[in-house]
Design a protein around this motif. Sequence first.
Motif, PDB file in Angstrom:
ATOM      1  N   ASP A 247       0.710  -1.191   0.094  1.00 27.03           N
ATOM      2  CA  ASP A 247       0.113   0.133   0.044  1.00 27.03           C
ATOM      3  C   ASP A 247       0.626   1.258   0.100  1.00 27.03           C
ATOM      4  O   ASP A 247       0.721   2.217  -0.585  1.00 27.03           O
ATOM      5  N   VAL A 248       1.869   1.318   0.753  1.00 25.37           N
ATOM      6  CA  VAL A 248       2.768   2.400   0.999  1.00 25.37           C
ATOM      7  C   VAL A 248       3.533   2.505  -0.488  1.00 25.37           C
ATOM      8  O   VAL A 248       3.710   3.778  -0.870  1.00 25.37           O
ATOM      9  N   PHE A 249       3.851   1.389  -1.074  1.00 23.90           N
ATOM     10  CA  PHE A 249       4.531   1.476  -2.451  1.00 23.90           C
ATOM     11  C   PHE A 249       3.899   2.085  -3.303  1.00 23.90           C
ATOM     12  O   PHE A 249       4.212   2.946  -4.264  1.00 23.90           O
ATOM     13  N   VAL A 250       2.637   1.601  -3.475  1.00 19.78           N
ATOM     14  CA  VAL A 250       1.658   2.156  -4.438  1.00 19.78           C
ATOM     15  C   VAL A 250       1.420   3.558  -4.185  1.00 19.78           C
ATOM     16  O   VAL A 250       1.377   4.369  -5.369  1.00 19.78           O
ATOM     17  N   LYS A 251       1.228   3.992  -2.946  1.00 17.39           N
ATOM     18  CA  LYS A 251       1.027   5.368  -2.694  1.00 17.39           C
ATOM     19  C   LYS A 251       1.993   6.555  -3.371  1.00 17.39           C
ATOM     20  O   LYS A 251       1.954   7.202  -3.587  1.00 17.39           O
ATOM     21  N   MET A 252       3.258   5.744  -3.012  1.00 10.11           N
ATOM     22  CA  MET A 252       4.560   6.513  -3.355  1.00 10.11           C
ATOM     23  C   MET A 252       4.583   6.788  -4.770  1.00 10.11           C
ATOM     24  O   MET A 252       4.936   7.796  -5.451  1.00 10.11           O
ATOM     25  N   VAL A 253       4.508   5.597  -5.623  1.00  6.78           N
ATOM     26  CA  VAL A 253       4.754   5.633  -7.031  1.00  6.78           C
ATOM     27  C   VAL A 253       3.542   6.106  -7.592  1.00  6.78           C
ATOM     28  O   VAL A 253       3.839   6.435  -9.171  1.00  6.78           O
ATOM     29  N   THR A 254       2.363   6.380  -7.058  1.00  5.16           N
ATOM     30  CA  THR A 254       1.319   7.240  -7.613  1.00  5.16           C
ATOM     31  C   THR A 254       1.409   8.636  -7.314  1.00  5.16           C
ATOM     32  O   THR A 254       0.439   9.433  -7.494  1.00  5.16           O
TER      33      THR A 254
ATOM     34  N   ILE B 173       8.380  12.288 -10.333  1.00  9.26           N
ATOM     35  CA  ILE B 173       9.143  13.105 -10.971  1.00  9.26           C
ATOM     36  C   ILE B 173      10.518  13.054 -10.547  1.00  9.26           C
ATOM     37  O   ILE B 173      11.308  13.141 -11.067  1.00  9.26           O
ATOM     38  N   ILE B 174      10.480  13.154  -9.209  1.00 15.10           N
ATOM     39  CA  ILE B 174      11.891  12.812  -8.443  1.00 15.10           C
ATOM     40  C   ILE B 174      12.726  11.621  -8.867  1.00 15.10           C
ATOM     41  O   ILE B 174      13.834  11.431  -9.253  1.00 15.10           O
ATOM     42  N   LEU B 175      11.910  10.662  -9.180  1.00 13.15           N
ATOM     43  CA  LEU B 175      12.294   9.267  -9.748  1.00 13.15           C
ATOM     44  C   LEU B 175      12.997   9.373 -11.025  1.00 13.15           C
ATOM     45  O   LEU B 175      14.129   9.008 -11.254  1.00 13.15           O
ATOM     46  N   LEU B 176      12.414  10.265 -11.773  1.00  8.25           N
ATOM     47  CA  LEU B 176      12.762  10.399 -13.038  1.00  8.25           C
ATOM     48  C   LEU B 176      14.154  11.197 -13.362  1.00  8.25           C
ATOM     49  O   LEU B 176      14.967  11.158 -14.074  1.00  8.25           O
ATOM     50  N   VAL B 177      13.968  12.357 -12.533  1.00  5.63           N
ATOM     51  CA  VAL B 177      15.247  13.382 -12.326  1.00  5.63           C
ATOM     52  C   VAL B 177      16.426  12.230 -11.978  1.00  5.63           C
ATOM     53  O   VAL B 177      17.706  12.475 -12.382  1.00  5.63           O
ATOM     54  N   GLU B 178      15.972  11.452 -10.658  1.00  2.00           N
ATOM     55  CA  GLU B 178      17.272  10.913 -10.351  1.00  2.00           C
ATOM     56  C   GLU B 178      17.751   9.582 -11.254  1.00  2.00           C
ATOM     57  O   GLU B 178      18.962   9.176 -11.171  1.00  2.00           O
TER      58      GLU B 178
END
Length: 485
Positions: free
Chosen positions: A260-267, A273-278
């Motif tokens: 649940d936490v993972f889904v919340k973060m990746v949505t 956007i931070i993921l893509l920048v990194e």
Amino acid sequence: MSSLPPWLANLLPILILLGAISLVLARLPKVELGHTDAFRRRRFFNWFPLGMTYAFLYMGRYNLNEATSAMKSHLSNADFGTIFFWGTLVYGSAFLLNGPLTDRLGGRKTILLSAAGSSAANVAMGFVVYKVLTDGWVPPGGLVVTMSVLYAVNMYFQSFGAVSIVKVNASWFHVRERGQLGGVFGILISLGVYFAYDWSRFISKAAPTYWVFFVPAAILAAFVVLDFFVIRDTPGQTGHPDFDTADASSGDTGSASVWDVFVKMVTNRTIVIILLVEFCSGFMRNVIMQWYPKFAKATGIGETFVAANWGMLLCVAGITGGMFAGVISDRVFDSRRGPVSAVLYAGMSTGAVAALFLLGSPALGWTVIFMSLCVIGVHGMLSGTASMDFGGKKNAGLAVGIIDGAVYAGTALQSILLGSILPKGELAKDPANWGNWPLAMLPLSFAGLLLATRVWNAKPQPKGQPVATPQVAAAAQAPRTGTGG
């Protein structure tokens, strides 16, 4: 400094710079959050050995570059790219397990696991290199396969490093203090790079190549012992009151599954956007850091000032970039990480364009040093700080695992791509044949710049009521006794 030993001559500018930065930071107005002097002292003795462990994990990670360069009769640049690819692929995917595991076990236990596992893996790699160089041994499946497997094991344990340091520090630092903490994170990365390149080069010249693996293994083993006695996960475990850090988990008293936490973060738009920048940062950091030494050695410029002092200059650049980013984030941009990242990506993009025209010029070295300053500053702000802010101390392990996973996905891409498109053999001796190197930087540098502007105003939103400061926390609970370690 010419009369000094080479290792001391390189270390001296770093020590001077660290001293100057310490003086500047000491004179800046402090962010008053009610911390006592005793708390600040205990916090220093918590994060400093933790951070130095992380720096020496870098030495036990990027020593591969110098080792493969010293074994050029056994391993080519393409072989290095293959070994590094498999290691970074494992590192980047390990967050699926290690992020939640760190949230569950705590950063103290996982930094011990990280240092011990990496130490053992470096011993194994050193033993393989020893057998190859002294006995002419051919490992089962060949040297590349064996080193790829062992390096992947090393990188699995390495993947606990950043997750652990962020998880521990998330409970010790308020959001308003974390910009400068991100700068410190950049310093630790920079020191690790210095150890990995200059110390490893010094070791390979002074002793057989396998010591490039044995030395960091021994240092990491020593830090396992030190960390066991010194590091604690929270202030409360040392007799100091815990406090609300005002990050994204502030006021969150509920429980949720890891999924649940993972889904919340990746949505979450900001985290995505931070993921893509990194992802772009991982590509850019290693396309510079890993391949400039290979470029310098292949083209015969290995004794120019930048190439000969690569680790020291990277360290100075990273320290400068990390502290610039941290101070500006907290003091100018109200603890927002996006604006600083955009400014630094603009610098990287400018450098990538310039590198296209500087392949045959000594100015190329200084250009990539400047780009390194920028990318380490971004990495400290996002992986070291924004992950803490938006994951919160409750889910910091998972947050930094996801973000660092993106960094190493970018690293894996550049490793396999550059290993295949860069010149080999006699062609590599001509700088003009290295045009694919800066060309590969351009798309990711501009993409990172554009993406960083999309999180310009992003800040974490606590879930509860107005956040208690440390003064309130201290008043609300009696001092507790802890291990004091």
